[in-house]
Design a protein around this motif. Structure first.
Motif, short mmCIF file in Angstrom:
data_model
loop_
_atom_site.label_atom_id
_atom_site.label_comp_id
_atom_site.label_asym_id
_atom_site.label_seq_id
_atom_site.Cartn_x
_atom_site.Cartn_y
_atom_site.Cartn_z
N THR A 36 31.95 46.22 45.98
CA THR A 36 32.95 45.16 46.06
C THR A 36 33.25 44.79 47.51
OG1 THR A 36 33.99 46.01 44.04
CG2 THR A 36 35.27 44.45 45.35
N LEU A 37 33.36 45.78 48.36
CA LEU A 37 33.66 45.54 49.77
C LEU A 37 32.60 44.63 50.40
CD1 LEU A 37 35.42 46.12 52.26
CD2 LEU A 37 34.05 48.18 52.65
N ILE A 38 31.34 44.90 50.10
CA ILE A 38 30.25 44.09 50.66
C ILE A 38 30.32 42.66 50.11
CG2 ILE A 38 27.74 43.81 50.78
CD1 ILE A 38 27.59 46.93 50.55
N ALA A 83 40.21 44.24 51.25
CA ALA A 83 39.08 44.88 51.94
C ALA A 83 39.55 46.14 52.66
CB ALA A 83 38.44 43.91 52.92
N GLY A 84 40.70 46.03 53.32
CA GLY A 84 41.28 47.21 53.97
C GLY A 84 41.68 48.27 52.97
N CYS A 85 42.27 47.84 51.85
CA CYS A 85 42.68 48.80 50.82
C CYS A 85 41.49 49.56 50.26
CB CYS A 85 43.40 48.07 49.68
SG CYS A 85 45.03 47.43 50.14
N ILE A 86 40.37 48.89 50.11
CA ILE A 86 39.16 49.55 49.63
C ILE A 86 38.71 50.62 50.63
CG2 ILE A 86 36.70 49.24 49.13
CD1 ILE A 86 37.44 46.45 48.02
N ILE A 87 38.78 50.28 51.92
CA ILE A 87 38.40 51.26 52.96
C ILE A 87 39.32 52.48 52.90
CG2 ILE A 87 38.26 51.65 55.45
CD1 ILE A 87 37.50 48.62 55.67
N ALA A 99 38.57 41.28 39.15
CA ALA A 99 39.42 40.08 39.25
C ALA A 99 39.44 39.55 40.67
CB ALA A 99 40.83 40.41 38.78
N LEU A 100 39.44 40.45 41.65
CA LEU A 100 39.41 40.06 43.05
C LEU A 100 38.15 39.25 43.37
CD1 LEU A 100 40.21 40.36 46.15
CD2 LEU A 100 38.79 42.43 46.08
N ALA A 101 36.99 39.80 43.01
CA ALA A 101 35.72 39.14 43.33
C ALA A 101 35.61 37.80 42.62
CB ALA A 101 34.56 40.05 42.97
N ALA A 102 35.87 37.79 41.31
CA ALA A 102 35.77 36.55 40.55
C ALA A 102 36.77 35.51 41.05
CB ALA A 102 35.99 36.82 39.06
N GLY A 103 38.02 35.95 41.22
CA GLY A 103 39.06 35.02 41.65
C GLY A 103 38.79 34.42 43.01
N ALA A 104 38.38 35.24 43.96
CA ALA A 104 38.13 34.75 45.31
C ALA A 104 36.98 33.76 45.35
CB ALA A 104 37.87 35.92 46.25
N TYR A 105 35.89 34.09 44.68
CA TYR A 105 34.73 33.19 44.69
C TYR A 105 35.01 31.88 43.96
CZ TYR A 105 31.24 36.14 46.98
OH TYR A 105 30.51 36.83 47.92
N VAL A 106 35.75 31.94 42.87
CA VAL A 106 36.07 30.71 42.13
C VAL A 106 37.07 29.86 42.89
CG1 VAL A 106 37.20 29.80 40.06
CG2 VAL A 106 35.51 31.64 39.84
N LEU A 107 38.16 30.46 43.33
CA LEU A 107 39.25 29.70 43.95
C LEU A 107 38.86 29.09 45.28
CD1 LEU A 107 42.16 32.15 43.08
CD2 LEU A 107 41.89 29.83 42.18
N TYR A 108 37.90 29.71 45.97
CA TYR A 108 37.45 29.15 47.24
C TYR A 108 36.10 28.46 47.12
CZ TYR A 108 41.57 31.14 49.32
OH TYR A 108 42.88 31.40 49.63
N ASP A 109 35.78 28.05 45.88
CA ASP A 109 34.65 27.14 45.60
C ASP A 109 33.29 27.72 45.97
OD1 ASP A 109 33.68 24.78 44.55
OD2 ASP A 109 33.72 23.73 46.46
N HIS A 110 33.09 29.00 45.65
CA HIS A 110 31.79 29.61 45.87
C HIS A 110 31.30 30.31 44.59
CE1 HIS A 110 32.27 28.68 50.07
NE2 HIS A 110 33.33 29.46 50.19
N THR A 111 31.69 29.78 43.44
CA THR A 111 31.41 30.45 42.17
C THR A 111 29.94 30.78 41.99
OG1 THR A 111 33.23 29.17 41.21
CG2 THR A 111 31.76 30.31 39.67
N TRP A 112 29.09 29.84 42.34
CA TRP A 112 27.66 30.02 42.06
C TRP A 112 27.00 31.05 42.98
CZ3 TRP A 112 26.30 28.42 37.55
CH2 TRP A 112 26.99 27.35 36.97
N ALA A 157 22.61 48.69 49.63
CA ALA A 157 21.60 47.93 50.37
C ALA A 157 21.20 46.67 49.61
CB ALA A 157 20.37 48.81 50.61
N ILE A 158 21.01 46.79 48.30
CA ILE A 158 20.68 45.62 47.47
C ILE A 158 21.80 44.59 47.54
CG2 ILE A 158 20.35 44.85 45.08
CD1 ILE A 158 18.98 47.59 44.58
N THR A 159 23.04 45.06 47.44
CA THR A 159 24.20 44.15 47.50
C THR A 159 24.28 43.45 48.85
OG1 THR A 159 25.42 45.57 45.96
CG2 THR A 159 26.70 43.98 47.23
N ALA A 160 24.05 44.19 49.92
CA ALA A 160 24.12 43.60 51.27
C ALA A 160 23.06 42.52 51.45
CB ALA A 160 23.95 44.70 52.32
N VAL A 161 21.84 42.79 51.01
CA VAL A 161 20.76 41.81 51.13
C VAL A 161 21.07 40.57 50.31
CG1 VAL A 161 18.34 41.36 50.56
CG2 VAL A 161 18.97 43.49 51.71
#
Length: 313
Positions: free
Chosen positions: A180-182, A198-202, A226-239, A296-300
């Protein structure tokens, strides 16, 4: 640079709250119940304190509220309110499930406990629908044409799907939190909620790195989905989400394929065990190797999603 301060304050708050909660959980015996049919190495984790997602969600709320009580900050963006409500409400669903499981264990109930699947998905859909309505209205404030209704339905699906996908990703020390952090890193300069989380995850990973002293439970995995889905949708990066979030996508697909194939073939399996991280564990990979390679897969994939489309903030 405020977003960097949000990361720091989130990390310190989560480190404090998770540590405080860990002591309470140990005294009260709020331990994890481990699947006996899973990897044998996981049996050593029986009784490890769970529900560790609750204190890092509390840390998120604490820092976010303090942040906006400061003079000169200005009005809170509507996207941020919708995002934090989605995180909290999905986290509460997970917390109810976790609490029922722990309570069943403490009372010696014959059954494992927890929310029945149909009730759990009904609650997820209810919150997901509220998110779908809010996000569609933010995107289309003056119209209710077919695009509005498409966004409403699609965003609901994304939210519910992500919550379950991230839930399946939780199962190896540090895996769900690290993935999730990545995934959210490209958005920490855009959303204060994302930066704080992000800080809370750390801060949480301080206690969850192998060998984990505490597990996040469904309260944590639901909140992170919910964090990942919400952030990507609300800031128009859903795809970009299914590309950046390839690991959670693989996790939920592995479960779906396994169940479907098992039913169609009368008991045969594609994988040794699902979610797929357990398949690799049973194939001889140590937990650290599974987590490291999935990171590593997630970062790439996150770099490809944002870099190829030229949307790096």
């Amino acid at each position: 640079m405020n977003y960097l301060l949000n990361v720091v304050w989130g990390a310190l708050a989560a480190w404090f709250f998770v540590g405080l909660f860990l002591g309470i959980a140990r005294r009260r015996g709020w331990g994890q119940t481990v699947r006996k049919d899973g990897p044998q190495t996981h049996l050593l984790k029986q009784g490890t304190p769970t529900m560790g997602g609750a204190p890092f969600v509390v840390a998120l709320l604490f820092v976010w509220i303090i942040n906006y009580l400061q003079p000169g900050i200005g009005a809170v963006k509507s996207q941020e309110v919708v995002l934090i409500l989605s995180i909290v409400l999905m986290g509460i669903i997970g917390l109810i499930d976790d609490y029922m499981i722990v309570r069943a264990k403490l009372t010696g109930a014959a059954e494992r406990g927890g929310l029945m699947a149909r009730y759990k998905i009904a609650l997820q859909i209810t919150v997901g629908l509220a998110f779908g309505i809010a996000s569609a209205r933010l995107a289309h404030p003056t119209t209710m044409d077919w695009v509005f209704w498409w966004d409403l339905i699609f965003n609901t699906f994304v939210m519910v799907g992500a919550v379950n996908a991230f839930n399946f990703t939780d199962g190896v020390d540090g895996l769900c939190a690290g993935v999730t952090l990545i995934i959210i890193l490209p958005l920490i300069g855009v959303s204060p909620v994302v930066a704080i989380m992000a800080g809370c995850i750390i801060g949480y990973l301080w206690y969850n790195w192998k060998p984990a002293s505490i597990f996040m439970g469904d309260v944590g995995s639901h909140a992170l989905g919910a964090l990942a889905a919400g952030a990507y949708v609300l800031y128009d990066h859903t795809w970009l989400l299914p590309i950046a979030g390839i690991v959670p996508v693989m996790e939920i697909l592995s479960v779906s394929l396994q169940v479907a194939y098992f039913r169609q073939t009368g008991g045969k399996r594609i994988f040794k065990m699902t979610p797929i991280h357990h398949h690799f564990e049973l194939s001889g990979w140590q937990e650290g190797k599974v987590a490291g390679r999935f990171f590593a897969i997630t970062a790439v994939c996150t770099a490809l999603a944002w870099g190829l489309l030229g949307k790096v903030q």
